[in-house]
Scaffold this motif. Structure first.
Motif, PDB file in Angstrom:
ATOM      1  N   ARG A 165       0.831  -1.211   0.000  1.00 41.22           N
ATOM      2  CA  ARG A 165       0.000   0.000   0.000  1.00 41.22           C
ATOM      3  C   ARG A 165       0.867   1.263   0.000  1.00 41.22           C
ATOM      4  N   TYR A 166       1.949   1.234   0.744  1.00 40.95           N
ATOM      5  CA  TYR A 166       2.867   2.378   0.796  1.00 40.95           C
ATOM      6  C   TYR A 166       3.483   2.626  -0.580  1.00 40.95           C
ATOM      7  N   ALA A 167       3.859   1.550  -1.261  1.00 40.43           N
ATOM      8  CA  ALA A 167       4.438   1.674  -2.602  1.00 40.43           C
ATOM      9  C   ALA A 167       3.412   2.218  -3.588  1.00 40.43           C
ATOM     10  N   ALA A 168       2.165   1.743  -3.497  1.00 39.44           N
ATOM     11  CA  ALA A 168       1.114   2.236  -4.393  1.00 39.44           C
ATOM     12  C   ALA A 168       0.856   3.725  -4.168  1.00 39.44           C
ATOM     13  N   ARG A 169       0.834   4.122  -2.901  1.00 43.41           N
ATOM     14  CA  ARG A 169       0.624   5.542  -2.580  1.00 43.41           C
ATOM     15  C   ARG A 169       1.797   6.394  -3.063  1.00 43.41           C
ATOM     16  N   THR A 170       3.010   5.875  -2.907  1.00 40.73           N
ATOM     17  CA  THR A 170       4.202   6.595  -3.362  1.00 40.73           C
ATOM     18  C   THR A 170       4.214   6.736  -4.876  1.00 40.73           C
ATOM     19  N   LEU A 171       3.846   5.663  -5.581  1.00 37.84           N
ATOM     20  CA  LEU A 171       3.775   5.726  -7.043  1.00 37.84           C
ATOM     21  C   LEU A 171       2.793   6.814  -7.484  1.00 37.84           C
ATOM     22  N   LYS A 172       1.627   6.821  -6.867  1.00 40.63           N
ATOM     23  CA  LYS A 172       0.610   7.819  -7.196  1.00 40.63           C
ATOM     24  C   LYS A 172       1.134   9.234  -6.994  1.00 40.63           C
ATOM     25  N   GLU A 173       1.663   9.507  -5.794  1.00 42.62           N
ATOM     26  CA  GLU A 173       2.108  10.859  -5.473  1.00 42.62           C
ATOM     27  C   GLU A 173       3.278  11.297  -6.346  1.00 42.62           C
ATOM     28  N   THR A 174       4.170  10.347  -6.667  1.00 43.23           N
ATOM     29  CA  THR A 174       5.323  10.684  -7.504  1.00 43.23           C
ATOM     30  C   THR A 174       4.895  10.941  -8.945  1.00 43.23           C
ATOM     31  N   CYS A 175       4.017  10.085  -9.469  1.00 40.58           N
ATOM     32  CA  CYS A 175       3.586  10.233 -10.861  1.00 40.58           C
ATOM     33  C   CYS A 175       2.798  11.527 -11.086  1.00 40.58           C
ATOM     34  N   LEU A 176       2.093  11.985 -10.086  1.00 36.70           N
ATOM     35  CA  LEU A 176       1.367  13.249 -10.223  1.00 36.70           C
ATOM     36  C   LEU A 176       2.326  14.423 -10.386  1.00 36.70           C
ATOM     37  N   ASN A 177       3.594  14.224 -10.012  1.00 38.03           N
ATOM     38  CA  ASN A 177       4.599  15.288 -10.102  1.00 38.03           C
ATOM     39  C   ASN A 177       5.556  15.116 -11.283  1.00 38.03           C
ATOM     40  N   VAL A 178       5.274  14.150 -12.140  1.00 35.08           N
ATOM     41  CA  VAL A 178       6.121  13.944 -13.319  1.00 35.08           C
ATOM     42  C   VAL A 178       5.965  15.117 -14.280  1.00 35.08           C
ATOM     43  N   ARG A 179       7.090  15.603 -14.778  1.00 30.73           N
ATOM     44  CA  ARG A 179       7.048  16.653 -15.811  1.00 30.73           C
ATOM     45  C   ARG A 179       7.505  16.032 -17.123  1.00 30.73           C
ATOM     46  N   CYS A 180       6.690  16.173 -18.153  1.00 32.57           N
ATOM     47  CA  CYS A 180       7.003  15.595 -19.452  1.00 32.57           C
ATOM     48  C   CYS A 180       6.165  16.284 -20.527  1.00 32.57           C
ATOM     49  N   ASN A 181       6.547  16.072 -21.777  1.00 35.76           N
ATOM     50  CA  ASN A 181       5.868  16.718 -22.899  1.00 35.76           C
ATOM     51  C   ASN A 181       4.987  15.772 -23.695  1.00 35.76           C
ATOM     52  N   SER A 182       5.068  14.481 -23.402  1.00 35.42           N
ATOM     53  CA  SER A 182       4.294  13.511 -24.189  1.00 35.42           C
ATOM     54  C   SER A 182       3.863  12.339 -23.327  1.00 35.42           C
ATOM     55  N   SER A 183       2.863  11.623 -23.816  1.00 44.22           N
ATOM     56  CA  SER A 183       2.390  10.438 -23.099  1.00 44.22           C
ATOM     57  C   SER A 183       3.456   9.347 -23.085  1.00 44.22           C
ATOM     58  N   THR A 184       4.250   9.282 -24.145  1.00 45.43           N
ATOM     59  CA  THR A 184       5.336   8.298 -24.192  1.00 45.43           C
ATOM     60  C   THR A 184       6.344   8.553 -23.076  1.00 45.43           C
ATOM     61  N   ASP A 185       6.694   9.815 -22.879  1.00 47.80           N
ATOM     62  CA  ASP A 185       7.607  10.167 -21.793  1.00 47.80           C
ATOM     63  C   ASP A 185       6.992   9.830 -20.437  1.00 47.80           C
ATOM     64  N   TYR A 186       5.689  10.068 -20.296  1.00 46.78           N
ATOM     65  CA  TYR A 186       5.023   9.780 -19.018  1.00 46.78           C
ATOM     66  C   TYR A 186       5.075   8.281 -18.709  1.00 46.78           C
ATOM     67  N   ILE A 187       4.769   7.452 -19.708  1.00 48.88           N
ATOM     68  CA  ILE A 187       4.794   6.001 -19.509  1.00 48.88           C
ATOM     69  C   ILE A 187       6.198   5.538 -19.137  1.00 48.88           C
ATOM     70  N   ASN A 188       7.213   6.102 -19.791  1.00 50.22           N
ATOM     71  CA  ASN A 188       8.599   5.751 -19.449  1.00 50.22           C
ATOM     72  C   ASN A 188       8.926   6.144 -18.015  1.00 50.22           C
ATOM     73  N   ALA A 189       8.439   7.300 -17.589  1.00 47.80           N
ATOM     74  CA  ALA A 189       8.678   7.757 -16.220  1.00 47.80           C
ATOM     75  C   ALA A 189       8.009   6.824 -15.213  1.00 47.80           C
ATOM     76  N   VAL A 190       6.776   6.410 -15.506  1.00 50.64           N
ATOM     77  CA  VAL A 190       6.049   5.501 -14.613  1.00 50.64           C
ATOM     78  C   VAL A 190       6.824   4.191 -14.450  1.00 50.64           C
ATOM     79  N   LYS A 191       7.350   3.673 -15.547  1.00 47.39           N
ATOM     80  CA  LYS A 191       8.131   2.425 -15.494  1.00 47.39           C
ATOM     81  C   LYS A 191       9.347   2.577 -14.587  1.00 47.39           C
ATOM     82  N   LYS A 192      10.044   3.699 -14.723  1.00 48.53           N
ATOM     83  CA  LYS A 192      11.262   3.914 -13.941  1.00 48.53           C
ATOM     84  C   LYS A 192      10.950   4.098 -12.456  1.00 48.53           C
ATOM     85  N   ILE A 193       9.860   4.790 -12.158  1.00 46.51           N
ATOM     86  CA  ILE A 193       9.455   4.984 -10.764  1.00 46.51           C
ATOM     87  C   ILE A 193       9.069   3.639 -10.141  1.00 46.51           C
ATOM     88  N   ALA A 194       8.303   2.842 -10.880  1.00 50.72           N
ATOM     89  CA  ALA A 194       7.902   1.519 -10.384  1.00 50.72           C
ATOM     90  C   ALA A 194       9.121   0.634 -10.162  1.00 50.72           C
TER      91      ALA A 194
END
Length: 335
Positions: free
Chosen positions: A40-69
């Motif tokens: 649960r802590y990891a899921a909450r951390t993923l959520k809070e971190t991903c909301l702060n991702v800065r990127c210009n495209s959906s492809t960049d966002y998906i790559n960021a999510v993978k790296k955070i996970a």
């Protein structure tokens, strides 16, 4: 970890990155402990971190999510609840992305939605398992448990609250003494508790009616990976003809064991066992500190899940149902 930090600086400002790394350290050093709480802590951390991702495209966002996970998953290797929480969120998010959703803000909202959904499902699962498990406890039972499992504690508390007069032996669970947490939780609920050293299990087993424990991971063959000492307790119980009940949410079942992959057993710092000063007095010796062991399915009588009560041999059915297993190789979404 330095590699991940360098990769993540492309997507995260200093403060969100700092909070992510602190969360990873919380998990790695056991400031956050217990398989369900970690997930649960990891899921909450993923959520809070991903909301702060800065990127210009959906492809960049998906790559960021993978790296955070990936950063979160690599903190502790044994408890499958952590990677399974990431699988739950990422698999659903990536399905939406592949279906054509490519607005970054929408993808962030979906990440938050699936993270919240996992956390809610996890908490609901504990309540259901407590109800089902408590029905297997009889009035007057003397029970032994090991380490600290939220699920095991909730089963015992539910049995007590339903009017069953039980007593519990709690093993202290060295070297981190998680049994003290369990003893405190049960005693606070009014349950009679006796704290014992780990090696006293066989001495007291003649007085015990049932073993109730949690699980960090359940393999496809029904083997349970849990805190070191669990397998020894189950063996002693088997010898004494005392049943062993395991409480485990379905996200603690490991889909990668279907393809024959072994669960990696974490070995922690030897300083948890003995400090450097004492070691110098003893002399030149090696100290080892495995955190988990494997309990064979033949030493386990039932596994209580939120989907129902199963024999350990039915673990594959849970994995097949929950993870839609159809291929011999399971590719993780963060790969």
């Amino acid at each position: 970890m330095n590699k991940y930090i360098e990769e993540l600086t492309k997507y995260l400002d200093r403060e969100p990155l700092k909070r992510l790394l602190m969360a990873c350290e919380d998990i790695r050093t056991m400031r956050v402990r217990g398989a369900g709480k970690i997930a649960r802590y990891a899921a909450r951390t993923l959520k809070e971190t991903c909301l702060n991702v800065r990127c210009n495209s959906s492809t960049d966002y998906i790559n960021a999510v993978k790296k955070i996970a990936r950063c979160l998953v690599n903190t502790r290797p044994t408890a499958v609840s952590l990677p399974n929480s990431m699988r739950f969120i990422l698999n659903r998010l990536f399905e939406d992305y592949k279906s054509g959703i490519d607005d970054v803000d929408t993808l962030k909202d979906l990440t938050a939605k699936y993270s919240d959904s996992f956390i809610k499902n996890s908490l609901d699962a504990v309540k259901t398992i407590a109800e089902l498990g408590s029905r297997r406890i009889k009035d007057g039972d003397i029970i032994m448990t090991h380490c600290h499992s939220t699920v095991a504690v909730k089963i015992l508390q539910k049995a007590w609250d339903s009017g069953k007069h039980i007593e519990v032996f709690v093993r202290e669970t060295r070297p981190r003494y998680q049994g003290h947490i369990t003893a405190k939780a049960l005693a606070s609920a009014g349950i009679p508790v006796t704290l014992i050293v780990d090696s006293a299990a066989r001495y007291f087993m003649k007085d015990v009616d049932l073993i109730v424990i949690g699980a960090d991971t359940v393999a496809v063959n029904g083997a349970v990976i849990n805190k070191i000492g669990t397998s020894e307790l189950a063996l002693v119980a088997k010898e004494s003809r005392v049943n062993v009940m395991v409480g485990a949410e379905t996200y603690k079942f490991d889909p990668k064991t279907v393809s024959g992959e072994l669960v990696k057993i974490e070995e922690r710092d030897w300083r948890e066992v003995i400090n450097e000063e004492k070691l110098k007095v003893i002399g030149n010796i090696k100290v080892r500190n495995p955190a988990f062991d494997v309990t064979p399915p033949q030493y386990i009588d039932i596994i209580v899940t939120e989907r129902g009560v199963i024999p350990p041999q039915a673990a594959f059915l849970i994995i097949q149902s929950e993870f839609k297993i159809s291929l011999p190789h399971i590719r993780d979404p963060w790969e």
